[in-house]
Structure formats: structure tokens, C-alpha cells
Design a protein around this motif. Structure first.
Motif, PDB file in Angstrom:
ATOM      1  N   ILE A 266     -29.143  -4.323  51.353  1.00 50.16           N
ATOM      2  CA  ILE A 266     -29.625  -3.230  50.501  1.00 50.16           C
ATOM      3  C   ILE A 266     -28.656  -2.072  50.619  1.00 50.16           C
ATOM      4  CG2 ILE A 266     -31.432  -1.527  50.106  1.00 50.16           C
ATOM      5  CD1 ILE A 266     -32.326  -4.294  49.302  1.00 50.16           C
ATOM      6  N   ASP A 267     -28.021  -1.719  49.511  1.00 43.84           N
ATOM      7  CA  ASP A 267     -27.149  -0.542  49.463  1.00 43.84           C
ATOM      8  C   ASP A 267     -27.830   0.534  48.636  1.00 43.84           C
ATOM      9  OD1 ASP A 267     -25.265  -1.833  50.956  1.00 43.84           O
ATOM     10  OD2 ASP A 267     -23.905  -2.260  49.281  1.00 43.84           O
ATOM     11  N   ASP A 288     -25.953  -9.801  47.458  1.00 49.48           N
ATOM     12  CA  ASP A 288     -26.107 -11.239  47.687  1.00 49.48           C
ATOM     13  C   ASP A 288     -26.536 -11.545  49.116  1.00 49.48           C
ATOM     14  OD1 ASP A 288     -25.343 -11.662  45.087  1.00 49.48           O
ATOM     15  OD2 ASP A 288     -23.261 -12.142  45.569  1.00 49.48           O
ATOM     16  N   SER A 289     -26.251 -10.649  50.059  1.00 45.25           N
ATOM     17  CA  SER A 289     -26.605 -10.879  51.457  1.00 45.25           C
ATOM     18  C   SER A 289     -28.078 -10.602  51.756  1.00 45.25           C
ATOM     19  CB  SER A 289     -25.724 -10.013  52.373  1.00 45.25           C
ATOM     20  OG  SER A 289     -25.833  -8.643  52.011  1.00 45.25           O
ATOM     21  N   ALA A 296     -35.900 -11.635  42.170  1.00 46.89           N
ATOM     22  CA  ALA A 296     -36.955 -12.173  43.031  1.00 46.89           C
ATOM     23  C   ALA A 296     -37.663 -11.054  43.793  1.00 46.89           C
ATOM     24  CB  ALA A 296     -36.372 -13.199  43.998  1.00 46.89           C
ATOM     25  N   LEU A 297     -36.902 -10.052  44.251  1.00 44.61           N
ATOM     26  CA  LEU A 297     -37.528  -8.910  44.928  1.00 44.61           C
ATOM     27  C   LEU A 297     -38.398  -8.126  43.954  1.00 44.61           C
ATOM     28  CD1 LEU A 297     -37.923  -7.084  47.378  1.00 44.61           C
ATOM     29  CD2 LEU A 297     -35.800  -5.890  46.741  1.00 44.61           C
ATOM     30  N   ALA A 340     -26.116  -4.439  36.566  1.00 39.95           N
ATOM     31  CA  ALA A 340     -27.302  -4.871  35.820  1.00 39.95           C
ATOM     32  C   ALA A 340     -28.045  -5.986  36.541  1.00 39.95           C
ATOM     33  CB  ALA A 340     -26.903  -5.321  34.418  1.00 39.95           C
ATOM     34  N   ALA A 341     -27.333  -6.753  37.364  1.00 37.23           N
ATOM     35  CA  ALA A 341     -27.946  -7.856  38.103  1.00 37.23           C
ATOM     36  C   ALA A 341     -28.485  -7.436  39.462  1.00 37.23           C
ATOM     37  CB  ALA A 341     -26.925  -8.980  38.289  1.00 37.23           C
ATOM     38  N   GLN A 342     -28.066  -6.244  39.961  1.00 35.67           N
ATOM     39  CA  GLN A 342     -28.401  -5.889  41.347  1.00 35.67           C
ATOM     40  C   GLN A 342     -29.230  -4.613  41.493  1.00 35.67           C
ATOM     41  OE1 GLN A 342     -24.702  -5.830  43.579  1.00 35.67           O
ATOM     42  NE2 GLN A 342     -24.655  -8.057  43.737  1.00 35.67           N
TER      43      GLN A 342
END
Length: 370
Positions: A266-267, A288-289, A296-297, A340-342
Motif C-alpha cells: 500500500i503506497d 502488486d505486492s 479485489a480489495l 487506473a488499475a491501482q
């Protein structure tokens, strides 16, 4: 448990608003540059460090009015990472958006990529202060000056934000704000345009009032984008509470940063140095880590009654009306596609209780342990 939504509008004490409503009822002036409209424009001149403030009835029309007043043609360089109003405002004015990738540091348009996108058809740069964090204003305006381009900032998120001691709305030829119910400062619905020059304000004021100059002259095509007296009166009340709202948002932002900063994967999107923020949003990057993907979150939190937001998703460049543009081609916007993905915006609003914030934080921690 009660649901926790990503935001909740701040509402001041009702009796303060009712006192102003009684004055509206007395005057029977409901719109058309009435007394509260004039008072709010005057008060906002101090907030925005500019004498050229024009109220509008929403943020979308603030942006389209500014674009119209700037008399743009052809292509406009902009970001794919924003709310849909940004590009729709361009399209409605007959302009072609040209997408440029964003910087990973602040998710704003990357100024190092702008010049390569300029063509003989380019008339402006429309940049977005994402989450109220400033674009690279000095670099953008230097590029614009060298290429004779207009600069319009979509500052929907930037009410009350100051950068290097100045209002963020004091930059650019025009800045457009939203006072939507979800914003740090709201007038139910509403917005404003801040113009650099008096001539720009005159153009905006004409466009927002059907293009009417006086009783018999209508020299330009315009729309109806005026703010009503009801909304302006509500804005006058809201102004009295804005610094308390900012202080409460700052407290929530600080606690999030304290409690989430050490979670693997989480950044936290930083607030840049030199910025006095309004803390409108709390975006995190789900890398990704992390044990779950961002989506999903998002679903896991929703199952627990915590409604976060994938803000901004999908990318504007992926929408059907823009996807065929050359600048929207897959692979040209890798940083925007990653964001957009994160990115996930967690709930933040003045009434968010400590207990509810801890519930949100604990849910993220619990999913990190899976």
C-alpha cells in the motif's frame, strides 16, 4: 454495521441557512446576478487571489464556459486520468482531446511529454489538479507561452488549495471549480470560473448568460450557467465553516497516513511540499505486492459495508467516444493505465468518526495479512 460511504456532504447548521433563505423570500430575487450571487463572488475573490470570479450552476458548465470563452479550436492537450467531465467539456465544444501520460509522483499530466504532442492544430492545454495536488504549473505555462497556447486548469478538486503561498486558482488563463455536494466546499450544486484577465471574465459572464450583452444585443452564442440565489446563499454559509472542515479533514488524513504507511503493498499518494491542501480525497495505490488486487480489495471492503472508490477508473482514453483517437492507443499511457488499475480512494469527510476510520484501517490491515 452501518455502511461507510466514500464521502458525505458537509451541511452547516440549518438555522444559519434559513436566515439567508428568509432574505431571499423577502427580496424575491432568485437568480440573474442577485445580491447573494454578488456577495459570494466578492468573498471568493479573496479565497482565489483574483478579482475575476464568475459563479456557475455546476462544475461541468464552469469548464465548458471557460473553454468557450477561451475561443479554442482544433486539438487540446489533456490528461486521460480525470473525471469524465474534463473530456466531455472539450467534446461538447467541438474540440479533439489529445491525451498525454501522467507523472507517477502526483498523477497529474506529465509536462515533459506535452511539447511532443503539440501540432499546428493545438490551441490549449487543459490540465487537471488531481485530488487538489498542483500540476507543474510553471513548466506548463512556460510551454504554453512559447507555443502561444491557452492554459485552462480543471480545478474541480482545488477549492482553498494554496501552492507556494498563492491560490492554485491564480494560475492559468482560466480555472474551473466544482462546488458539487461531494466536494470539500459545496453549494449543493455549483461551480466557478476564475479568469486571469478582466477580458476573460467578461467573456465568461456573457457565455454563462445566453451570450446576452444587454436588453437588445446578443453578440455571442451562450448557455444558461448562472448560479441561483439559493445556491449562492448556501455558499455564503459554507464559507464560514470551510476552515473547520479543512481542519477535520486534515486530522483524518494524518491518521490514515500514520496507520497505513507501513503496510506492504500500500503506497500513499503524497501531498507535495509547498501545498496547503483541502484534503478532499485519500487515494492509496494498491501495488502488486499487496495480498489482493485493487479491484479485489474494493470488493472486499464493499462486502464489509465500506464503500471506497476507484477514482479514476476507467481511463477516459478507454471510453468508446475517445478510444479510437491516436493518442488513446494502448501502451501510450502506461502510467495512467497503472494508476487506473491501482488507485483506491478511501472514505474521508468531516463527519467520519474515529471509530469508523479505525474500522476502515483495520479492514485494510486484515486483508494485508491474508
Amino acid at each position: 454495521m452501518q455502511p461507510i460511504y466514500v464521502t458525505k456532504p458537509y451541511l452547516p447548521p440549518l438555522d444559519e441557512f434559513v436566515r439567508l433563505l428568509e432574505q431571499v423570500w423577502e427580496s424575491r430575487i432568485l437568480t440573474n446576478n442577485g445580491p447573494f450571487h454578488q456577495q459570494l463572488e466578492g468573498r471568493l475573490q479573496d479565497v482565489f487571489d483574483s478579482p475575476h470570479v464568475s459563479l456557475t450552476n455546476n462544475g461541468m458548465l464552469a469548464l465548458t464556459t471557460a473553454i468557450n470563452a477561451a475561443q479554442l479550436e482544433g486539438e487540446v492537450i489533456t490528461t486521460p486520468y480525470s473525471f469524465v467531465a474534463t473530456t466531455h467539456a472539450l467534446a461538447l465544444e467541438g474540440l479533439t482531446p489529445v491525451f498525454v501520460d501522467i507523472r507517477p509522483s502526483d498523477l497529474n499530466i506529465d509536462p515533459d511529454l506535452i511539447e511532443a504532442a503539440i501540432t499546428e492544430r493545438t490551441s490549449a492545454i487543459v490540465a487537471v489538479h488531481v485530488y487538489g495536488n498542483p500540476c507543474a504549473v510553471a513548466q506548463i505555462e512556460d510551454i504554453a507561452a512559447r507555443h502561444n497556447l491557452k492554459v485552462i486548469y480543471d480545478a474541480a478538486h482545488a477549492f482553498g488549495v494554496r501552492y507556494q503561498g498563492r491560490s492554485l486558482l491564480s494560475y492559468g488563463d482560466f480555472g474551473a471549480l466544482s462546488f458539487h455536494a461531494t466536494k470539500a466546499f459545496n453549494t449543493f450544486e455549483g461551480g466557478a470560473v476564475v479568469s486571469r484577465e478582466a477580458e476573460g471574465k467578461r467573456a465568461v459572464d456573457a457565455v454563462r448568460n445566453f451570450g446576452i450583452a444587454d436588453e437588445v444585443n446578443i453578440p455571442v452564442v451562450g448557455t444558461n450557467a448562472k448560479m441561483s440565489e439559493i445556491n449562492a446563499a448556501f455558499g455564503m454559509v459554507q464559507l464560514e465553516h470551510f476552515e473547520d472542515v479543512r481542519r477535520r479533514r486534515r486530522q483524518i488524513d494524518t491518521r490514515y497516513r500514520e496507520r497505513l504507511s507501513a503496510i506492504e503493498g500500500i503506497d500513499l499518494v503524497p501531498i507535495p511540499d509547498g501545498v496547503e491542501s483541502n484534503f478532499s480525497y485519500f487515494p492509496i495505490m494498491v501495488r502488486d505486492s499487496f495480498s489482493l488486487s485493487r479491484d479485489a480489495l474494493y470488493e472486499a471492503l464493499k462486502a464489509e459495508g465500506i464503500y471506497s472508490r476507484r477514482y479514476f477508473y476507467p481511463l477516459l482514453s478507454s471510453l468508446p467516444m475517445y478510444a479510437d483517437l491516436p493518442s488513446a492507443a494502448a501502451g501510450r499511457l502506461p502510467q495512467a493505465e497503472r494508476a487506473a488499475a491501482q488507485v483506491l480512494c478511501l472514505p474521508i469527510y468531516p463527519d467520519l468518526t474515529d471509530a469508523d476510520q479505525q474500522r476502515i484501517v483495520q479492514a485494510v490491515i486484515d486483508h494485508a495479512r491474508q
